[in-house]
Design an enzyme around this catalytic site. Structure first.
Site, PDB file in Angstrom:
ATOM      1  N   SER A  65      53.931 -21.607 -16.900  1.00 22.00           N
ATOM      2  CA  SER A  65      53.813 -23.057 -16.982  1.00 22.00           C
ATOM      3  C   SER A  65      54.258 -23.699 -15.681  1.00 22.00           C
ATOM      4  O   SER A  65      55.197 -23.235 -15.028  1.00 22.00           O
ATOM      5  CB  SER A  65      54.661 -23.602 -18.134  1.00 22.00           C
ATOM      6  N   SER A  66      53.570 -24.784 -15.340  1.00 26.42           N
ATOM      7  CA  SER A  66      53.949 -25.530 -14.144  1.00 26.42           C
ATOM      8  C   SER A  66      54.998 -26.583 -14.458  1.00 26.42           C
ATOM      9  O   SER A  66      55.542 -27.207 -13.548  1.00 26.42           O
ATOM     10  CB  SER A  66      52.711 -26.208 -13.545  1.00 26.42           C
ATOM     11  N   THR A  78      47.661 -10.645 -44.892  1.00 27.86           N
ATOM     12  CA  THR A  78      46.262 -10.920 -45.217  1.00 27.86           C
ATOM     13  C   THR A  78      46.128 -12.422 -45.411  1.00 27.86           C
ATOM     14  O   THR A  78      47.043 -13.066 -45.939  1.00 27.86           O
ATOM     15  CB  THR A  78      45.822 -10.183 -46.498  1.00 27.86           C
ATOM     16  N   HIS A  79      45.021 -12.981 -44.980  1.00 28.52           N
ATOM     17  CA  HIS A  79      44.821 -14.439 -45.013  1.00 28.52           C
ATOM     18  C   HIS A  79      45.906 -15.150 -44.212  1.00 28.52           C
ATOM     19  O   HIS A  79      46.252 -16.298 -44.498  1.00 28.52           O
ATOM     20  CB  HIS A  79      44.809 -14.972 -46.458  1.00 28.52           C
ATOM     21  N   ASP A  95       0.806  -1.222   0.000  1.00 26.66           N
ATOM     22  CA  ASP A  95       0.000   0.000   0.000  1.00 26.66           C
ATOM     23  C   ASP A  95       0.838   1.271   0.000  1.00 26.66           C
ATOM     24  O   ASP A  95       0.397   2.302  -0.513  1.00 26.66           O
ATOM     25  CB  ASP A  95      -0.929   0.019   1.218  1.00 26.66           C
ATOM     26  N   SER A 110       4.861  -4.786 -10.251  1.00 27.70           N
ATOM     27  CA  SER A 110       6.139  -5.419 -10.597  1.00 27.70           C
ATOM     28  C   SER A 110       6.400  -5.306 -12.091  1.00 27.70           C
ATOM     29  O   SER A 110       7.551  -5.227 -12.532  1.00 27.70           O
ATOM     30  CB  SER A 110       6.127  -6.895 -10.184  1.00 27.70           C
TER      31      SER A 110
END
Length: 507
Positions: A362-363, A231-232, A176, A184
């Protein structure tokens, strides 16, 4: 007293009282009607009793939300805490509810109630009550439960400010008073637009601007570095590294322009449309006044939507904004890929760029360093593209007078804006600003390229130039050596006509 209550509960077969945590996870149950003193004892422990139209529910005593929020946690146990409604939506609701309370006061709402609502709404907008919004995105497609979550929190916080009892709905009622002149169906899309606009202006555009400026600085820094073009993925004619980077600068510039171009529709607010767009239960001028208040509170040019039926039933504006972000993701994918490939190596790749070394890569391989910022950016781009698919599906599912994919759509729009903005800053600070040109490698590759032969086209023709390139490639000789051996030109002519610095633009 606790033991007496337990015995009483057992004798009357009362259900077990769940903890506050259990209620949050959805393990809430209705409490049978019992003597007031029993309810009071229960309230003094871990919960209080509140009501919605379906009956009584236990609400944690330390939470401001109410029965409808608890019922939603019971009905939508989907995804857990990581799937909660985005905080920007909650904060946007706080802004909206404050604006609505101000306008409602102008139309006659008790100033004491309006003032308490405004103060509580401000706390929501400032993020002070975030812990009181447990609902997940996966709920009703209109966002009704979240709207009521906001209404309940503001109502109870306002009641507390006024010295009342939480859950009593007196003197501030969630429907109210807090939700007065609202539905909503119009508040949630309004909050969606407020949240999206704020995220764009606070996170996305600043991030893109930072990236744009850094790329622009690199374009100027590399203006005199001549390299071979591709290019390409094959050798092509020369350009400067600065020219190559200028393409990236323009892409980001266009990205910002596309996003800004979508914003006028985001600035249109659905508030005042109520249930189906007609404005039932509002006053003439309410919609315009609320939009003006929101604009004043945010500093953004919000206006009332010219057609509330469109504002409730369709969310094309969000699809448009998501589309602009999708295009941005495409641009950033290309930029990040180019930079990581140009920086490949350090000895077996292109190696034209030297990228900052931020962490071990890297590990198992000692000394390895990877283009991690580029990888993070490309993953973000992929996620944004996926988000756009979801937003597109959601936007296409507006049925009759209401789109019911609202929570999912705004979740993905906000996710995209945040990811792109944050990734742009991270990519800029940890990669772009530290990029160096490997001029030794660049010069070596350019001087070995067969495509420099293109400069001979105007002098000896395409066919002879092509034969020089093919023969040089077959024999492993240089263009100059081959051109002289074939008798097409002298050493002096080759040196005069094949100058990379003269191949960078029209004559």
């Amino acid at each position: 007293m606790n033991r007496a209550f337990c015995l009483l509960a057992r004798s009357r077969r009362f259900p077990r009282v769940p903890s506050a945590g259990a209620v949050l996870s959805g393990e809430a149950a209705t409490l049978p009607r019992c003597a007031p003193n029993v309810v009071r004892m229960a309230s003094q422990n871990s919960f209080r009793i509140e009501y919605d139209t379906f009956g009584e529910l236990k609400v944690p005593t330390d939470k401001y939300y109410g029965a409808q929020t608890v019922r939603s946690t019971m009905n939508f146990k989907i995804g857990g805490a990581t799937e909660r409604m985005p905080i920007p939506v909650i904060k946007a609701f706080g802004i909206l509810k404050r604006a609505a309370a101000e306008v409602n006061q102008e139309y006659g709402l008790d100033p004491k109630i309006a003032s308490a609502i405004m103060k509580a709404a401000d706390e929501v907008a400032e993020g002070k009550l975030n812990d009181h919004f447990p609902l997940v995105v996966w709920q009703t497609g209109s966002g009704t439960q979240t709207n009521m979550n906001v209404n309940e929190v503001i109502s109870n916080r306002a009641i507390e400010m006024l010295g009342g009892e939480l859950g009593s709905k007196k003197p501030v009622h969630p429907n109210d008073h807090v939700n007065k002149s609202q539905s909503s169906n119009d508040t949630f899309p309004t909050a969606m637009h407020i949240a999206a606009a704020l995220e764009v202006h606070q996170v996305l555009l600043p991030g893109l601007q930072k990236l744009h400026d850094a790329l622009s600085a690199k374009s100027k820094e590399f203006a005199q570095v001549i390299k071979i073009g591709r290019t390409h993925t094959q050798d092509a004619v020369p350009l400067t590294l600065g020219q190559e980077f200028s393409g990236y600068v323009q892409q980001v510039q266009y990205a910002m322009e596309r996003i800004k171009a979508a914003m006028p529709r985001i600035y249109e607010l659905a508030a005042g449309g109520t249930a189906v767009g007609t404005g039932l239960n509002t006053r003439i001028g309410f919609a315009e006044k609320v939009a003006a208040k929101v604009a004043a509170l945010t500093g953004l040019p919000f206006v009332t939507a010219p057609n509330k039926f469109e504002a409730l039933a369709a969310h094309d504006a969000l699809v448009e904004l998501s589309g602009a972000m999708n295009t941005t993701a495409c641009s950033l994918m290309k930029i990040a890929n180019d930079i990581r490939f140009l920086g490949s190596g350090p000895r077996s790749g292109l190696g034209e760029l030297i990228l900052p070394e931020n962490e071990p890569g890297s590990s198992i391989m000692p000394g390895k360093v990877n283009p991690t910022q580029c990888e993070a950016m490309t993953m973000v781009a992929a996620q944004v593209m996926g988000n756009h698919v979801a937003v597109t599906v959601g936007g296409s599912n507006g049925h009759f007078e209401l789109n019911v994919f609202k929570p999912m759509m705004i979740k993905n729009v906000l996710h995209s804006a945040r990811l792109l903005g944050d990734a742009s800053v991270s990519f800029t600070e940890n990669c772009v600003v530290g990029i160096q040109a490997n001029t030794e490698r660049i010069n070596k590759l350019m001087n070995e390229s067969l495509m420099l032969v293109t400069a001979l086209n105007p002098h000896i023709g395409y066919d002879k130039a092509a034969k020089i390139a093919k023969t040089a490639h077959k024999n492993g000789s240089t263009l100059k050596e081959t051109a002289i051996e074939l008798g097409y030109l002298t050493a002096e002519q080759f040196d005069e006509w094949v100058k990379p610095k003269d191949m960078l633009g029209p004559k």
